[in-house]
Design an enzyme around this catalytic site. Structure first.
Site, PDB file in Angstrom:
ATOM      1  N   HIS A 119      52.451  13.454  44.018  1.00 24.20           N
ATOM      2  CA  HIS A 119      51.717  14.618  43.525  1.00 24.20           C
ATOM      3  C   HIS A 119      50.852  14.316  42.312  1.00 24.20           C
ATOM      4  O   HIS A 119      50.388  15.229  41.655  1.00 24.20           O
ATOM      5  CB  HIS A 119      52.702  15.726  43.140  1.00 24.20           C
ATOM      6  CG  HIS A 119      53.248  16.489  44.300  1.00 24.20           C
ATOM      7  ND1 HIS A 119      53.826  15.878  45.385  1.00 24.20           N
ATOM      8  CD2 HIS A 119      53.307  17.827  44.548  1.00 24.20           C
ATOM      9  CE1 HIS A 119      54.222  16.806  46.241  1.00 24.20           C
ATOM     10  NE2 HIS A 119      53.921  17.989  45.765  1.00 24.20           N
TER      11      HIS A 119
ATOM     12  N   GLU B 227      45.066  21.110  55.288  1.00 22.11           N
ATOM     13  CA  GLU B 227      43.898  20.606  54.546  1.00 22.11           C
ATOM     14  C   GLU B 227      42.854  19.994  55.460  1.00 22.11           C
ATOM     15  O   GLU B 227      41.657  20.228  55.294  1.00 22.11           O
ATOM     16  CB  GLU B 227      44.333  19.576  53.492  1.00 22.11           C
ATOM     17  CG  GLU B 227      44.983  20.167  52.248  1.00 22.11           C
ATOM     18  CD  GLU B 227      46.457  20.502  52.440  1.00 22.11           C
ATOM     19  OE1 GLU B 227      46.994  20.241  53.537  1.00 22.11           O
ATOM     20  OE2 GLU B 227      47.069  21.026  51.496  1.00 22.11           O
TER      21      GLU B 227
END
Ligand SMILES: Cc1ncc(C[n+]2csc(CCOP(=O)(O)OP(=O)(O)O)c2C)c(N)n1
Ligand SMILES: [Mg+2]
Lengths: 365, 352
Positions: free
Chosen positions: B157, B88
């Site tokens: 998450h 990322e």
């Protein structure tokens, strides 16, 4: 071994740089001396508290910026770390805009909003100095991605090479490993130039990087052509770097350069330099890149003599003096500029306290 | 095909969609999923503008981890629908450079939770580039992906990044609550010359509604009055708007009618619509799926107090996710989130 890697081994018989016209060498001499002089005046201005913040001096490393930028086209994108005055000047930034930026004036290259560490110059394809160590490395990959995309997908560009500069301290950042992986994976024309001056602030390279005798292994791990270059001799820089640029442009793929160089001044303006000896600094000054090129121009090329050199230095001193004078007298940014250039499309209600607007046109545009 | 202005001399006067054009009707029988609405917005912009490309983990060959980009690889090919490694920081940074150069990247984060490892490019570079460069280089980029809890994924998450990220000037943030808005807001996000953080929810990707076939652009900073009432103003964004509507439905059975404002964008924030509603109801509950401390609800309530303090008959009340890490157990997670029961209780509280 690739062509570039072979060339990088050096061939003392016929050097690529032998074919360069005298004028090119003199242009580089001038450019390096301009940086040296500019940095001297920068230090003075800093000591007089005319320049604020962090300020990193490039003296000693001139052959790197001038030599590598001398190997690419004007519209090849370039992105830098925060030790960026030298590259900005080598790229063609007006010394006035560069100095005025450090003075925090409206006429600065970033209208006084960037400062020493953030030199941007759109007309010269300079995508900024970047203050976060390693942050510019994925950006460099992205410039190469975009250039390749423009050429390949949009079909409106040409084959370009992006130059991405970083210090030896930055090679330890995860971002750099990710940047290299992406560049190799997507085969992007970016050259990572590690300006290896041996120190990350006060930490010597063997104390901050594992296996620091073999930095090339890091590029090679990604299958990237990796080359070591003695960065104190600009002709050697050209001999090794030019074939590498040509290859990366042609093949549209990345390269990694361990560029051995040395900085004469402290890390920033507030560095007592306890981590190295004066002897060490003096030893490197013996191999000074400007003196080196001057010597070559005088004794091998016979393209400049003492008088010519003196004249060149005087001229440069005058240019830099003017840049300082200009910055001293230049206007501060208008207070309204605090709220401009935040958004390209400033709309209502973006902030509870600020009303944003378009800024005055950047003086470089 | 729009003209490609990769290297505009200035960033002023960037061509914008014609927002004066009335939006197509929300009602109709072209029923598609939220995820398809997102795909339609992206595909349309990609057909219009070759500078636009999509990159992210699994977006191409796998058709998207959540199937948002299904079929896009086939239409646009691997040079524009790009599978990225799990990197990322790397690909967000790469797209920052590409956006500066003049491309229009759409970066898909499989989850906004994973964007935290890309904090430097998305927070320290993208929103500040235009300013830092004195107006020379902007970053027209869209970061999009799933935001928020609800799938029993546990703490790592389940991030709601809006509270954390909206703090940074230079970025815009959109957060749709339904398929129609998803398409129209994403279209605007891609066309906008500024960086846009676009927050979706995995829990809504399968939601179905009528979505017009044509491309339409919902202007940023214009809330939608999703339900009308005069007792209490409910202000929300993203998925919890649907919880507000559920709560309002139940409350209506008891004769309590609520204004439900779907803000649609967090930055800009349509404070004007909030003020208008609060002046009518004199009571407000702000429902926000991110944590309460220094978050979106605190911002909204501060602005309400600044603008219409005297119109309030009860202090503003907020319903956030509870101020703890996200739990796994189904029951705990339900209690953690702003749910219709908690919202209804808050409404009754401000009416008391
Ligand atoms: C992420 C981050 N960590 C720390 C710093 C503080 N810092 C600025 S420069 C520097 C040393 C970097 O050295 P190097 O990359 O070798 O570049 P050089 O200064 O030698 O040109 C440090 C630690 C920073 N700017 N960014
Ligand atoms: Mg160093």
């Amino acid at each position: 071994m690739t062509k570039a890697a072979t060339a990088a081994q050096g061939n003392s018989k016929s050097r690529l740089s032998d074919k360069l016209p005298d004028a090119k060498l003199l242009e580089w001499l001038r450019s390096m001396q301009l940086i040296r002089e500019f940095e001297t005046r920068t230090m003075q201005a800093y000591q007089q508290a005319k320049i604020g913040g962090f300020c990193h001096i490039y003296s000693g490393q001139e052959a790197c910026a001038v030599g590598t930028i001398g190997c690419v086209e004007h519209d090849d994108p370039v992105v830098l770390a925060y030790r960026d005055h030298g590259h900005a000047l080598a790229r063609g930034m007006d010394p006035k805009a560069c100095m005025a930026e450090m003075y925090g004036k409206a006429a600065g290259c970033a209208k006084g909003k960037g400062g020493s560490m953030h030199m941007f110059d759109k007309p010269n394809w300079l995508f900024g100095g970047h203050g976060i160590v390693g942050a510019q490395t994925p950006l460099g990959t992205g410039l190469a991605f975009a250039a390749r995309y423009e050429w390949e997908v949009i079909g409106s560009g040409k084959k370009k090479v992006a130059l991405c500069y970083l210090g030896d301290g930055a090679i330890d950042q995860g971002a750099f490993f990710e940047a290299m992986n992406l560049a190799a994976l997507y085969s992007l024309p970016v050259i990572y130039i590690i300006e290896n001056n041996g120190y990350s602030m006060g930490t010597a390279i063997h104390r901050h990087s594992a296996n620091s005798d073999n930095l090339l292994a890091r590029g090679e791990a990604f299958g990237i052509t990796s080359v070591k270059i003695d960065g104190l001799d600009i002709l050697n820089v050209y001999d090794q770097f030019k074939p590498l640029v040509d290859e990366c442009r042609d093949m549209q793929r990345p390269a990694f350069v361990d560029f051995k160089t040395y900085r004469y001044q402290g890390h920033s303006m507030s560095d007592p330099q306890k981590y190295r000896t004066k002897d060490e600094v003096d030893q490197y000054k013996q191999k000074d890149s400007i003196a080196n090129l001057l010597d070559h121009c005088m004794s091998v090329r016979n393209c400049i003599d003492e008088d010519g050199w003196k004249e060149m230095r005087t001229e440069i001193a005058e240019i830099v003096r003017e840049a300082v004078q200009f910055s001293e007298n230049a206007a501060d940014p208008d207070p309204s500029e605090l709220f401009t250039d935040v958004y390209a499309n400033p709309q209502p209600n973006l902030s509870p306290t600020a009303t944003y607007a378009h800024g005055k046109k950047n003086p470089l545009l | 095909m729009t003209t490609l202005d990769l290297h505009p001399a200035t960033i002023e006067n960037v061509p914008q969609p014609d927002f004066s054009k009335p939006l197509p009707p929300r009602e109709g029988d072209r029923i598609i999923q939220f995820r398809e609405a997102l795909k339609e917005a992206m595909s349309h912009e990609m057909r219009q503008d070759e500078r636009v490309f999509l990159i992210g983990e699994e977006v191409a060959q796998y058709s998207g981890a959540y199937k948002v980009s299904q079929g896009m690889l086939e239409e646009f090919g691997p040079k524009r629908i790009i599978d990225s490694p799990i990197s990322e920081n790397g690909f967000a940074g790469m797209c920052t450079g590409a956006a500066m150069y003049g491309l229009r990247p759409i970066v898909e984060f499989m989850s906004w939770s994973f964007s935290l490892v890309a904090a430097d490019p998305i927070l320290n570079n993208v929103p500040k580039m235009l300013y830092m460069s004195g107006g020379q280089w902007g970053c027209p980029i869209v970061f999009r992906g799933n935001d928020g809890a609800g799938g029993q994924l546990g703490s790592t998450h389940s991030w709601c990044v809006e509270g954390l990220f909206a703090n940074v000037p230079g970025m815009k943030m959109a957060i749709p609550s339904n398929p129609y808005d998803a398409k129209g807001l994403l279209a605007t996000a891609i066309a906008d010359p500024d960086p846009v953080f676009f927050l979706e929810s995995e829990r809504m990707l399968g939601d179905k509604a009528h979505v017009p076939e044509e491309q339409y652009y919902i202007p940023f900073g214009q809330a939608r009055l999703a339900r009308e009432g005069d007792a209490v103003t409910l202000v929300s964004f993203g998925r919890p708007v649907n919880f507000c509507l559920e709560a309002a439905e139940k409350l209506a059975e008891e004769g309590i009618e609520c204004d439900v404002l779907d803000m649609r964008t967090i930055r800009p924030l349509d404070i004007d619509s909030i003020i208008a509603s609060v002046k009518k109801t004199n009571r407000v509950v702000v429902v926000d799926q991110s944590w309460p401390f220094a978050g979106i609800s605190s911002e909204v309530i501060t602005q309400i107090c600044e603008h219409c303090f005297d119109w309030l008959d009860h202090q503003p009340v907020r319903v956030n996710t509870e101020d703890v890490p996200t739990p796994y157990a189904k029951g705990l997670e339900y209690a953690y989130l702003p749910n219709p029961e908690r919202i209804a209780a808050a409404v009754k509280n401000v009416l008391a």
